[in-house]
Design an enzyme around this catalytic site. Structure first.
Site, mmCIF file in Angstrom:
data_model
loop_
_atom_site.group_PDB
_atom_site.id
_atom_site.type_symbol
_atom_site.label_atom_id
_atom_site.label_comp_id
_atom_site.label_asym_id
_atom_site.label_seq_id
_atom_site.Cartn_x
_atom_site.Cartn_y
_atom_site.Cartn_z
ATOM 1 N N CYS A 159 -4.827 5.429 -5.145
ATOM 2 C CA CYS A 159 -4.190 4.147 -4.830
ATOM 3 C C CYS A 159 -2.754 4.242 -5.340
ATOM 4 O O CYS A 159 -2.521 4.299 -6.551
ATOM 5 C CB CYS A 159 -4.940 2.994 -5.493
ATOM 6 N N CYS A 212 0.870 -1.179 0.000
ATOM 7 C CA CYS A 212 0.000 0.000 0.000
ATOM 8 C C CYS A 212 0.901 1.222 0.000
ATOM 9 O O CYS A 212 1.473 1.581 1.030
ATOM 10 C CB CYS A 212 -0.916 0.014 1.218
HETATM 11 N N1 LIG Z 1 -6.373 -2.618 -1.869
HETATM 12 C C1 LIG Z 1 -5.013 -2.966 -2.113
HETATM 13 C C2 LIG Z 1 -4.060 -2.495 -1.077
HETATM 14 C C3 LIG Z 1 -4.014 -1.018 -0.889
HETATM 15 C C4 LIG Z 1 -3.404 -0.192 -2.015
HETATM 16 C C5 LIG Z 1 -3.242 1.231 -1.605
HETATM 17 N N2 LIG Z 1 -4.357 2.020 -1.370
HETATM 18 C C6 LIG Z 1 -2.068 1.937 -2.184
HETATM 19 O O1 LIG Z 1 -1.947 3.151 -1.965
HETATM 20 O O2 LIG Z 1 -1.215 1.286 -2.787
HETATM 21 C C7 LIG Z 1 -4.846 -4.486 -2.237
HETATM 22 O O3 LIG Z 1 -5.652 -5.256 -1.675
HETATM 23 O O4 LIG Z 1 -3.900 -4.891 -2.903
#
Ligand SMILES: N[C@@H](CCC[C@H](N)C(=O)O)C(=O)O
Length: 304
Positions: free
Chosen positions: A238, A90
């Site tokens: 993300c 993340c």
């Molecule tokens: N939902 C993702 C993990 C989180 C990603 C995040 N918000 C970022 O900033 O990279 C997963 O389950 O892979």
């Protein structure tokens, strides 16, 4: 009783990606899941979902720091999605964690360990800006993972919509420590990602599910990206998806290796470094509030 009951937390965001940071490094060994160096048992999905409830501290990701497992690292970090699942990476959350530790220690460079490996972070030139080294992308179909062999993961055979006029098709796929599919479109707002996201996240081609992004090339070395996050849904940003889109764009000749990525919550700079193949992500974080978890949250959810 949950290790989180009465424990302090910090609510932050990285470009609107909602992040809760919990530091269990000082917690008694058994509450932190084991003696320092002996690892850290994960929280239960019910415990994580209890925190994500409106009366808790709603988040996209909760980042939990445990005592270091590896000498020379500052913490072992587990990453939880709001549905209770655990993620390997993340980007925005790591920048939030890094800023909390920069502020507490005065250090300007840190090394964390996550399920996906070791990861370095550096304080930026401006306040509240930092850079995280997300490591090297992996393109092999088993690494992502995909359910069947694809020799070329720059564009895999996957589409939704009518067979002769698909709405979305041929995504680039990559692991940034977590699985990503990037669909190339002209306009990221022209598609109903809230509708297609869940179908694609759970498509049988992705045995571990996947983060689903729409990406458009919107200028020389500039991308615009929207993401449906695995285990969360639509988010304002993300970080690992920005990295996935950037490496996929460079890999398919759409851009160079250093790009600005505009997400609904703001901009990140992504640099896919030539010398070691690592992907560096730079951007801001914001502090919102501090609090303590109400023990009633966990009692109501009848979690341990
Ligand atoms: N939902 C993702 C993990 C989180 C990603 C995040 N918000 C970022 O900033 O990279 C997963 O389950 O892979």
């Amino acid at each position: 009783m949950s290790a989180l009951a009465n424990h302090p937390f910090v609510k932050m965001n990285g470009l609107g990606n909602e992040i809760v940071v919990v530091d269990l490094r000082g917690a008694p060994a058994q509450r932190a899941g084991g003696a320092p160096g002996a690892g850290a048992a994960p929280l239960s999905p019910a415990e994580v979902r209890a925190v994500a409830r409106p009366e808790g501290a709603p988040f996209d990701q909760m980042m939990v720091l445990y005592p270091p497992r590896t000498p020379g690292t500052d913490a072992f970090v587990r990453i939880y999605n709001s549905d209770g699942s655990e993620a390997g990476a993340c980007g925005n959350g790591m920048r939030c964690v890094a800023d909390v530790v920069f502020a507490a220690t005065g250090k300007t460079a840190l090394t964390f360990e996550t399920r996906a490996g070791l990861l370095n972070a550096w304080k930026g030139a401006e306040p509240l800006v930092s850079t995280v080294d997300m490591g090297a992308p992996r393109f092999g179909w088993r690494d992502i993972p995909l359910a069947e062999e694809f020799r070329d993961t720059r564009a895999i055979e996957l589409q939704i919509g009518p067979i002769d006029a698909p709405v979305l098709h041929s995504p680039s796929v990559v692991s940034m420590g977590n699985p990503h599919a990037v669909f190339w479109v002209d306009d990221v707002m022209a598609h109903d990602l809230g509708r297609f996201g869940p179908m694609l996240e759970n498509h049988p081609i992705f045995p571990d599910r996947a983060n689903i992004s729409l990406a458009a090339v919107t200028g020389p070395d500039h991308l615009t990206v929207r993401t449906w996050e695995r285990g969360v849904g639509l988010t304002r940003a993300c970080g690992s998806a920005a990295c996935a889109a950037a490496v996929s764009a460079a890999r398919t000749g759409r851009t160079g290796r250093r790009v600005r990525v505009t997400l609904p919550g703001g901009d990140l700079v992504i640099d896919w470094r030539e010398r070691d193949d690592h992907v560096l992500m730079t951007g801001p974080v914001e502090y919102e509030r501090e609090g303590r978890f109400d023990p009633a949250l966990f009692a109501a959810a009848s979690v341990p």
